[in-house]
Design a protein around this motif. Sequence first.
Motif, mmCIF file in Angstrom:
data_model
loop_
_atom_site.group_PDB
_atom_site.id
_atom_site.type_symbol
_atom_site.label_atom_id
_atom_site.label_comp_id
_atom_site.label_asym_id
_atom_site.label_seq_id
_atom_site.Cartn_x
_atom_site.Cartn_y
_atom_site.Cartn_z
ATOM 1 N N ASP A 13 38.599 35.574 47.074
ATOM 2 C CA ASP A 13 39.041 36.961 46.981
ATOM 3 C C ASP A 13 40.544 37.068 47.239
ATOM 4 O O ASP A 13 41.087 36.401 48.112
ATOM 5 C CB ASP A 13 38.311 37.820 48.014
ATOM 6 N N ALA B 125 33.269 37.010 52.560
ATOM 7 C CA ALA B 125 33.231 37.211 51.106
ATOM 8 C C ALA B 125 32.758 35.978 50.355
ATOM 9 O O ALA B 125 32.562 36.039 49.143
ATOM 10 C CB ALA B 125 34.615 37.622 50.615
ATOM 11 N N HIS C 300 39.540 47.121 48.171
ATOM 12 C CA HIS C 300 39.587 46.922 49.620
ATOM 13 C C HIS C 300 40.764 47.682 50.241
ATOM 14 O O HIS C 300 40.731 48.023 51.418
ATOM 15 C CB HIS C 300 39.646 45.436 49.972
ATOM 16 N N GLU C 303 39.232 50.979 51.020
ATOM 17 C CA GLU C 303 38.316 50.906 52.163
ATOM 18 C C GLU C 303 39.100 50.856 53.467
ATOM 19 O O GLU C 303 38.763 51.510 54.458
ATOM 20 C CB GLU C 303 37.422 49.664 52.048
ATOM 21 N N ALA D 108 28.749 47.243 55.389
ATOM 22 C CA ALA D 108 29.003 46.673 54.069
ATOM 23 C C ALA D 108 28.424 45.272 54.009
ATOM 24 O O ALA D 108 28.196 44.640 55.044
ATOM 25 C CB ALA D 108 30.505 46.622 53.795
ATOM 26 N N TYR D 110 28.686 41.637 51.424
ATOM 27 C CA TYR D 110 29.156 40.927 50.238
ATOM 28 C C TYR D 110 27.942 40.310 49.540
ATOM 29 O O TYR D 110 27.042 39.785 50.194
ATOM 30 C CB TYR D 110 30.114 39.800 50.629
ATOM 31 N N TYR D 192 35.757 46.772 39.162
ATOM 32 C CA TYR D 192 37.136 46.316 39.314
ATOM 33 C C TYR D 192 37.352 44.982 38.606
ATOM 34 O O TYR D 192 36.419 44.418 38.021
ATOM 35 C CB TYR D 192 37.487 46.223 40.807
ATOM 36 N N HIS D 196 34.299 42.410 39.912
ATOM 37 C CA HIS D 196 34.027 42.864 41.271
ATOM 38 C C HIS D 196 33.553 44.296 41.183
ATOM 39 O O HIS D 196 34.282 45.168 40.698
ATOM 40 C CB HIS D 196 35.307 42.766 42.115
ATOM 41 N N VAL D 198 31.511 47.599 43.154
ATOM 42 C CA VAL D 198 31.135 48.129 44.458
ATOM 43 C C VAL D 198 30.075 49.202 44.271
ATOM 44 O O VAL D 198 30.099 49.971 43.313
ATOM 45 C CB VAL D 198 32.334 48.701 45.237
ATOM 46 N N TRP D 214 27.933 47.794 49.001
ATOM 47 C CA TRP D 214 27.736 46.448 48.457
ATOM 48 C C TRP D 214 28.975 46.064 47.677
ATOM 49 O O TRP D 214 29.404 46.788 46.782
ATOM 50 C CB TRP D 214 26.507 46.413 47.538
ATOM 51 N N ARG D 215 29.553 44.929 48.072
ATOM 52 C CA ARG D 215 30.716 44.390 47.358
ATOM 53 C C ARG D 215 30.200 43.208 46.562
ATOM 54 O O ARG D 215 29.934 42.147 47.114
ATOM 55 C CB ARG D 215 31.783 43.951 48.343
ATOM 56 N N ARG D 217 30.164 40.398 43.601
ATOM 57 C CA ARG D 217 30.921 39.585 42.646
ATOM 58 C C ARG D 217 29.889 38.989 41.689
ATOM 59 O O ARG D 217 29.022 38.231 42.108
ATOM 60 C CB ARG D 217 31.670 38.484 43.394
#
Lengths: 85, 187, 405, 925
Positions: A13, B125, C300, C303, D108, D110, D192, D196, D198, D214-215, D217
Amino acid sequence: MLLIPCPWCGPRDEAEFHYGGQAHVAYPENPAALSDEEWARYLFFRDNPKGRFAERWNHTAGCRRWFNAVRNTATNEIEAREVTA
Amino acid sequence: MAERLSPLARFTPVSSGDLRIAEIPFLTQINLRVDPKSRAAADIGLALGAPLPTEPGTCASADADLLWLGPDEWLVVGERGRDLEGTIRAAAGTAHAGITDVSAQRTVVAVEGPRSRDLLAHGCALDLHPRVFGPGRCAQTMLARAQVVLAARDGDAFRVFVRSSFAGYLADWLMDAAGEYLGVTPR
Amino acid sequence: MTRDVPEHPDWLWSSPEPKRSYDVVIVGGGGHGLATAYYLAKNHGITDVAVLERGWLAGGNMARNTTIIRSNYLWDESAGIYEHALKLWEGLEDDLGYPILFSQRGVLNLAHSLQDVRDSVRRVHANRLNGVDAEWLTPEEVKEVCPIVNVSPDVRYPVLGATYQPRAGIAKHDYVAWGFARAAAAMGVHLIENCEVTGVEVADGRVQAVQTTRGRIAAGTVALSAAGHSSVVAATAGVELPVQTHPLQALVSELLEPVHPTVVMSNAVHVYVSQAHKGELVMGAGIDPYNSYRQRGAFHIIERQMSAALELFPIFARAHVLRTWAGIVDVTPDASPVVGTTPVDGLLVNCGWGTGGFKATPGVGWCYAHTIAHGEPHPLNAPFSLERFTTGALVDEHGAAAVAH
Amino acid sequence: MTSRRMTGWQGEPVRFRFDGRDYEGVRGDTLASALLANGVRTVAASPALGRPRGIYAAWTEEPNALVRYGVEPMAQATTLDLAEGLDATSLRGRGRLSEEPDTGRYDAVYAHCDVLVVGAGPAGIAAATAAAETGARVIIADDRPIAGGSLPDTAETVGGVPGAEWAAATLAALDDRPDVRVLSRTSVFGYYDDNHLVAVERRGVDAYSRERVWRIRARRVVLATGAHERPIAFAGNDRPGVMLAASARAYVNRHGVLPGERAVVFTTNDSAYAAARDLAAAGVEIAAIVDTRETAGPAPDGAEVLAGHVVTAVGGEEGVTSVTVSASDREDRDDREIEADLLLVSGGWNPLVHLFSQAGGELRHDDGIGSFVPGSVRQAVEVAGAARGVFTLAGCLEDGAAAGARAAEAAGFRVESVFETPGTPAEEPAAPAGHLWLVPSADYGTHFVDLQRDVTVADVMKATGAGLRSVEHVKRYTTAGTAHDQGKLSGVLTSAVVGHALGLPLADLGTTTFRAPYVPVGFATLAGRDRGALHDPVRTTSLHEWHVVYGAPFENVGQWKRPWYYPRAGEDMEAAVLRECHAVRTAVGAMDASTLGKIDVQGPDAAEFLDRIYTNMMSTLKVGAIRYGVMCRPDGMVFDDGTVIRLADDRFLVTTTTGNAAAVLDWMEEWLQTEWPQLRVYCTSVTEHWATVALAGPGSRDVLAGLAPGLAVDAASFPFMTWRDTEVAGLAARVCRISFSGELAYEINVNAWDGLALWEAVMGTGVVTPYGTETMHVLRAEKGYPIVGQDTDGTVTPADLGMDWVVSKKKPDFIGKRSFARADTSRPDRKHLVGLLPADAGRLLPEGAHLVETSTLPEPPVPTLGHVTSSYRSAVLDSTFALALVSGGRDRMGEVLYVPLGDEQVPVTVTSHILYDPEGARRDG
C-alpha cells in the motif's frame, strides 16, 4: 491507495512509502563550481510532467530501500520499475 | 540488581479458545547488515546454523530466527541472554558488516490462535491468507499506526516485533480490536 | 419560500467564437484568470482580452476548494498580498454586483503543541505590525468563538489556544467566479470554454501566440493562470517552473442545521472545516504526497482526516461524508506563489499557489493585471518572482502555512 | 388510517413512532414500508418550496423520505430497518446533529481477494459462483439485508423456486466455501486506483462494532450493481402518491404493502407492465397504463392502455387524487382526468455506473436504453447484468456467470467447468423502450428534476438561458444533484433536460462526475478505531510510569510524551521550574533524555560519510571522544543537531533531536543509497534500545562516583566530551560527559529495560532533583544553545545562529555548503540569534513577540526586525531573558529595541545569546 511495487517486498500500500520526487537528479559533482542559477536549478527545479514520470520512492515502513519507478501522472499507473543502482 | 522491566510489563496476557495475546520479553535481537553475496554473510549463516535468507519476506530458523528485513538486512532473534552479537561478530571477522544489538529496541507480542489473522487484519494491510503469509513468512509493515516486524509461525501463531515506545499503544489497540474475539460485549 | 442560497442573475456570459488575435490572452479560466481579466478591463482599460479555458469556466480548483478567505500569513510579503486581497473581498459584492456570500465569520487556527503556540503567537504579532487583524485566544476563548470545539485537556493533542482573524471567512466559490466572469464579459472580455492551450509560440525571445484546440490565437501578452497545469503549459514555451503538481482532497457532509459558526483550521492534525451557507460541513485535508494530475486522491487521507476532525468536534460523529473530490494544486519549494515575468518577453506567469489560491483571487487578479498592463510587477507581487529561487530570498511559509487554506 | 398491509402477510409486530405519532409495522419492514403500510402518504415538506412530499422510491435512491432518529442526523426512511421503539422525525432538507454523544464503536478490516463481486442480485450471485468454482478467493458484497437484488422486489422464480430463496440458498452455499466471504448490508462506496475498494458494513447496535469499513484490495472486480428506474419530468411529478413503478412493485412483493388503492401507470417501456400486473394481483386497481409509445404493451387484466399518451397534470395538493393524461401529439390534445391515489412512473432504466466511473471508466451513451453504460476502463474490472444494460433475468444470470469466470481466469484461475445458470421462466421479448425525459409544457414550474433540492425544469432552463452550456455549470446554478441522494435519480435527467433546452443530444452532454462515496458514510465510521487515546500512537520511554507516579504533566513532542516539570505540593509551573533550575545550577538534577534519536553508524567509510552529512569535521574525532554537530539541508538551512560519539575507527553513535529521529535516519539512508552507494556504511536506529538519564549540576560527579565505583570520574580521567563504558548502579552503561546546561553533566545510557532501575538508583541517592523539559529549555537558553525547530524555522543557517565555528572551512564540500555563498544567505543583515534583556527584569516577553526599532509604533505596515524565539525567567540571572532572531543582530549589541505588546512598547537590550557563564567555567564542576 496506490499499490506500489517495491522491488524487494512486492506490491504494498502507498501508505508504507515515502515519495522522493523526480529520479535521476544527481547531486552535482562539484557544487562550488556551479553558478547561483545552476545551483538553484539543482535545489528547486524538478520536472513536473503530465504523463510518464521517472520518480523515486522509499519503502519506509518496509525494507527502507529507495527505488525508482515510472508512473503516469495522468493515470497514476506505474509502468515499469528498476532498482536504484 | 534491580529487575529488568519490559515495555509491556503491565500488560496482562489474554487467552480465549480462539485467541491468545502475550508479551515475549527480553529476547536477544541483533540487527545485521551485510552484503548477502559476501563471504562474511556465508560465514555468519554457518555460525547461526542456517544461511541468511535472501528471499524477501522469509525467515530461516536454526539456532536463532533469521528474519529478512531488507536485501542486506536481517533481524537475528534468539533466546533471552544469548550472546548472538559475539557469535556474529566472530563469524564476520574484519569484514564490512553492521552488527548492532537492538534487543531492547523492540519487544515481541505473540498473537496466536484461529482468530489471530482476523485480529491482525483490523490493522495490517498485508494479505495474511495462509497461502500467502504462512509459517516462515515475515514482513516489515504497519499494524494500526505502528511500524512492526510481523513473523508467521506454525499453527496460526504470529510474532509482532514492535518498537518499545510504541508497545503500550499497540497493546491497547490490540485489546480494543480483540474484544470481538474474546467475547467482550459491545459498549 | 426562499431558498438557502440567493438566485443567480438571468444572464451570465456569452460564448463567442475566438478571434484570431488579442492584445492579451489569459490561459486558464479559473478564478485567477477571470479576476485578472476583470481588473485588466476595469483598472487598466484593457479589454481586447481572451480567457481560454480547457474545460468549463471555473471548473478546476475554483470549483473544488473549501472557500476559506484569510490574510493572517506570517511573512510581510505574504501578508501584503493576502491583506490586499481581503480588502478587495470586503468590497467585492458591490464591486461585481453579484451575491458572492462573503461571510466574515472569522477563522481560528488551532495550536496543539507548545511550538504551535510559539509559531501562532509569532504570527499574531507579525500580523498586527502588518495591519492584519489578529488575536491570540486561550482555549476558553476558543470555546466562546466556536462552542463545538473540544478544548478538553484530556485528548491526544489538546487545543492549547488559537489565532483568530475576525475579518476572515468564506465565500461561495462559484458565485465569485461567475461574478468576475459576468463583469469581465460585460466589459468586452471574451470567455472561451472548451479551448485547451496546447502550445505557446515564441520567436526571438518574445511570445507570439498560443496554439489551441480551437486554432492559433495571436497575442501581445500571454498570461498563464493554469494552476496545476502551469508547468505543462509553460514547458511549451521553454520555461521551467519550480512547481510540483499534487492532488488535494476535500469533502462535504449532508446539509445540516447551523452548528458551526466560524472556520476552524488545524495544521497539526491536518483539518480545516467550515459550514457552508446551505448547511453542509466543508472539510479539507493535507495534500496527497505524490505528483499527480489525476483529480483523485487516496481514501486513507480522508479516513485520517475524519479521525482528526472528531478529536476536535465530537458532535460531528454521526455526520456523513456525502461527496469527496480532489483538485490538483501546484506547490513551490517555499509554499509561496510565483507571480511575475519569465525569461520570455510577453509571457507572464501566475502559479504555485498550492492550497492558498482561492483566498488570493481578487488580490492576485488585481496585481497580475497590473503586471500585464505595465510589463513589470506591482510592489505587492514583486517579492514573488522566479528569481528568488536563485538568490535564496524565499518567502518560506512552510512553518506557518504548510497546510495553508 | 387503514392498514395497507396485504392480508395474510406474516410478521412479528414492531412498534415505532414517526413525527410524534405511534404506529406498528412488522419485522423486516423499512421505516418507509411501515409508513406506507400505515397509510402515511406525506412524509416530508420539500426544503425550499415547502411542498408536501411522499415516499418516491424503495432504497438508496429515495429523494424525499428523510428522517433523523437517535444520534443520526439524516437517514433515508427507505433504507432504515424498522426496530422496536424507533422514534424518527421527518426532515425538511437539513439534518440536525445530536448533542448526545455517540457511544458506538466503529472499526475497519483489510481484505484481499482474487475476485470482488459488488452486488448480490442475479448477475452478482452468478458471477461469484462462477468465480468461486475456479478456486479463486471471492468476496461478494451486497448492500441489502436480504440478498437477491431485484428478485425479492419482482417475485420472479429462479431454478423453479422464488428468486429470493434461490439467492439466499446460493449465497449460503457460497459462504460455506473456505475462500468465499459473503458480506451483506455492506455498501461498496468507493472505487480507487489499483483496484482498492472501500465498503461499509452496517452490523447493527448489538455487534461489537456497529459499522465496519472494509478496505478491499481485489485482483479483479465484477460490478453487478444493477440499475435505477428513472423518473420523468412532468407537471406535479412531486406529489405524494407519485412513485417509481418498480419501487411500488417492491413494496408489494418485499413488504406486502399496497402503496395505493387505484393506480395510473405512466411508462416509456415494458417493465412497468410487470409492476402493474403484480400490483393488480395484490389488489390495487390499475386505472390506466399511460404509455408514451405508439405501440403499447399487453395490458394486465382490466386495465386500460393509453398508447401515445403522457401525463400532463396531477391533481391533489396533499397527495394524488387524479391524473390528467393527454395524447402526446399536442395537435390532437385530448385531456382526460382519471381518478387515482397512486401514480407509478417508469422512464426506463439507468445502469448504476457510479463505481465504474469512479474506477476511471469512460461512459458510453447507449441509444437503445437511452442512458449511459460502461465503456472502456483501465482497471481490472468487469461489469455484469443491469449495470451494463442487460435487463432480463436470464440475461443477467448468464452475463454474471460469464463475467465471474472471466474475472477468475484473468486472476490466474482455470475455468474447468462452465457454471450452469439456473432456469428462469420464459420472458416475453421486451418491445423497444421509448425515450421521454420531460413532458412538454408551457409552464415548467412544477416539472421537478431534483425533488430533494426543489429544482424544476424551469430552473434548468433559466440556467441555460443565462448562457450556461455545461451540465456542471447547470448543476451549480440550480444545485440539482447536490442533496443527500447525490442525484441518484436526478443526475441523468438533469443532463437530458439541459440537452432538451440546448437542442443537443444527451450523448454529447454526458453526466456530471460520479464521486465517492456512493452512499453517505458516517464520520465516526471512517474514523474507526483511531479515536481518543488511539487517535495517534502515544510513545513513552521506559521511565514513563515513574513520571506519572511523581505527578509530572507531560509535553507532547511529536508522538512522545515527555515530562514537562515535576510540581511539588502547592507549586505552580513557574515555581517548579525555578526550583528545578536552581537545583541543577547549585546541586544536581536528572532528566529522562531517552527520547533523543540515536543512530548507530558503522563501516569503513563512516567517518567520510559523517563529514559529508555534518557541517563540521567528524573524521578527526578520536575514538572515545564526542563532538557536537549540525546538519543542514542542501539549501543551507539548519535541519538538525546533536552529538556524535566515536565508538571505534569504523563506528559512531549519532544522536538527533527527539522530533527528527526518523527524519535523520531516512536522510542518511537516502544519501547513502541514492548518492553515495560506494560508501561502505550501515545505519541502524537504536533510539529505543537505550534509556538515557541526563545527570547535570555541580554535584553530578559525586553522584556518578557513588553509583559507578569502577569509574574514574575526575576531570582529568574523564574529560569533557568523552565517553566511557562502565557499570552504573550495577548496570552495564555508557556514560557520556556532555552538557546541555553548561554545568558539569553526564548522560548515562543503559539498556532500555534497565532504564527504570538506573533512574531509581539515581533518585535513591536522595540528592538528585528530577527536572523536565521546561527546565532543560531554560538552562540551555541561558547558555545560548538553540533548539532546532524553536530557535530555527527552516530559514536559519548555522552562521545566523552564531555557529560559524561548527561550519568547516577545510572540507571541500558538505551538504548545504554551496548555499552559504548565495546572495541571500551571505547578506549581512540576516537575522542573527541574539539575547534580549528586558529593561524591567520582571517582564517576561511572550515567545513569538516581534521587535521594532522605534519607541512609538508608526502606522502599519511596520517593518519588523525579528522575533522572540525563546523567553524564560532565570533563577541564576535573577531576571527574565529571551533569545531572538534579529536582523543584523550581532551588530546591535547594546542597542535598545522595542517589543510592541498591546499598547505598550517594551524596551529590551540586545546582548550576546550566551547569557550565563560565557567562559564555560562551570562545565568541569
